[in-house]
Design a protein around this motif. Sequence first.
Motif, short mmCIF file in Angstrom:
data_model
loop_
_atom_site.label_atom_id
_atom_site.label_comp_id
_atom_site.label_asym_id
_atom_site.label_seq_id
_atom_site.Cartn_x
_atom_site.Cartn_y
_atom_site.Cartn_z
N ASP A 254 1.10 -1.21 0.04
CA ASP A 254 0.12 -0.06 0.03
C ASP A 254 0.53 1.19 -0.03
O ASP A 254 0.76 2.26 1.36
N PRO A 255 1.44 1.57 -1.27
CA PRO A 255 2.76 2.97 -1.06
C PRO A 255 1.57 3.57 -1.06
O PRO A 255 0.59 4.29 -1.60
N GLN A 256 1.86 4.75 -0.70
CA GLN A 256 0.78 6.57 0.16
C GLN A 256 1.93 7.50 -1.15
O GLN A 256 1.65 8.35 -1.48
N HIS A 257 3.05 6.97 -1.66
CA HIS A 257 3.77 7.94 -2.45
C HIS A 257 3.81 7.96 -4.14
O HIS A 257 4.39 6.44 -4.16
N ALA A 262 5.08 4.87 -8.67
CA ALA A 262 6.55 5.00 -10.01
C ALA A 262 7.15 4.15 -9.96
O ALA A 262 7.18 2.21 -10.99
N LEU A 263 8.56 3.78 -8.35
CA LEU A 263 9.03 2.44 -8.69
C LEU A 263 9.05 1.04 -9.09
O LEU A 263 9.10 -0.04 -9.19
N LEU A 264 7.43 0.76 -7.52
CA LEU A 264 6.81 -0.13 -7.77
C LEU A 264 6.24 -0.75 -9.66
O LEU A 264 6.51 -2.16 -9.56
N ASP A 265 6.12 -0.20 -9.18
CA ASP A 265 4.48 -0.04 -10.62
C ASP A 265 6.15 -0.84 -11.93
O ASP A 265 5.72 -1.36 -12.91
N SER A 266 7.80 -0.18 -11.71
CA SER A 266 8.16 -0.66 -13.02
C SER A 266 8.95 -2.42 -12.43
O SER A 266 9.94 -2.96 -13.39
N VAL A 267 8.74 -2.73 -11.12
CA VAL A 267 9.14 -3.99 -11.37
C VAL A 267 8.02 -5.55 -11.75
O VAL A 267 7.33 -5.15 -11.73
N PRO A 268 8.47 -6.15 -12.53
CA PRO A 268 7.42 -6.66 -13.32
C PRO A 268 6.85 -7.64 -12.20
O PRO A 268 7.53 -8.33 -11.28
#
Length: 333
Positions: A254-257, A262-268
Amino acid sequence: MNSNITQSDTRPILSVNGLSKRFPIKRGLFGGARKYLHAVDDVSFDLGRKETLGIVGESGCGKSTTARMVVRLSRPTSGRIDFAGSDITNLSPSEMRPHRSDLQFVFQDPYSSLNQRMRAADIVAEPIVNFTKLRGSDLRDRLAWLFDRVGLRQDMMHRFPHEFSGGQRQRLGIARALAVNPSVIVADEPVSALDVSVQAQVINLMMDLQEEFDLTYLFIAHDLAVVQHISHRVAVMYLGKIVEIADRDSLFSDPQHPYTEALLDSVPIPDPDMRRESVALSGEVPSPINPPSGCRFHTRCPFAFDRCRHEIPVMRQVKPNHSVACHLREPQS
C-alpha cells in the motif's frame, strides 16, 4: 555476542536527524555566484537493533552519500548522527576510532574496494590487527573461522583478490566487516555488481549472519526485489530527500507516495493475472544543483497541484509504522 555496546533493545542504535550534504561546484571562468550540489537534504530516520532498514531510490538520489555520512567516511554539511547514544557527527578521525569496530561498511564494488596487492587473509586480518590484540595462532584461528563463516575455503586465504569471482570477493568484503564484531553494518549496494543468482546467495548469507550475530543493517540498493527480501523497513529517497518510510509489507502492498508507486510499477509481476494501476512519470529527474521548489517530485508527478510547487511537504504518519511526505496525504484546507 557482538560488540561491547550496552543499550536497551527498545532504543534506536542509530538515529539520523536533519542530515544534509552539499558539495560546492567550481565557478566558471567568469566567476558568478557559488553553486552547490544538494546531494542529501534534511534526511532523518532511526535504526533499531537487529533491524534492517533498506534505503531505495534511483541513481543519484543520495543513498550512497547518506551511507558514507553515517559511517563518517564523509562529513555532513548539517544535521546530527547519534550512534549507540553518542553524537558522532563532528568527531575527528581519532575521536571516531573507538566507534569504528562497532560500525562497519561493505562497499558496492567488491573489486576496487579490496587492496589488489594484499592476500585475502591479510585483507580480513587488517581490521583485527588495528582494533584488537589478537595475534599469532589466535589470529589465524579467527581468520579460518571467518572464511568458513562466509562460505570461503581456508585454502583461499593466500589468494589475491583477482583470483576470486565477484561473489567471492564480496564475501571477502563481508568477512572483513564482520572481523571486529560490529553491531551495525552499512552496506552500500553490496550486490548490484553481481549476477542475479550470486546476488541471492550473498543476500541469504547476510540474513544468516544477521540472525546468528544480532547484526543491524543499513542496506542501500536500487533493486526493489532485493530490498523487499532483506529489509524489515524501507525508506524511499528522491533527489536527496526521504519521501516515504514504512514497514516493508505496508510499503509494498500500500504505497502512499506517487514516486513509490512509480518505482513499484517498474517491477515486473510474475503472475499474468495480477493487475495494478500504473503511475506514469513524465520528464527527467531534476538537477540536484538546482532542485525544484516545494515538493521535489512535483515536476514529474501526475497528481501535482499548486501547493506542491510552492510548499515542501513534511513527513507525517498516515497509518501505523508508515509515514510519507506528500501533500496528497494531508488534510486539504
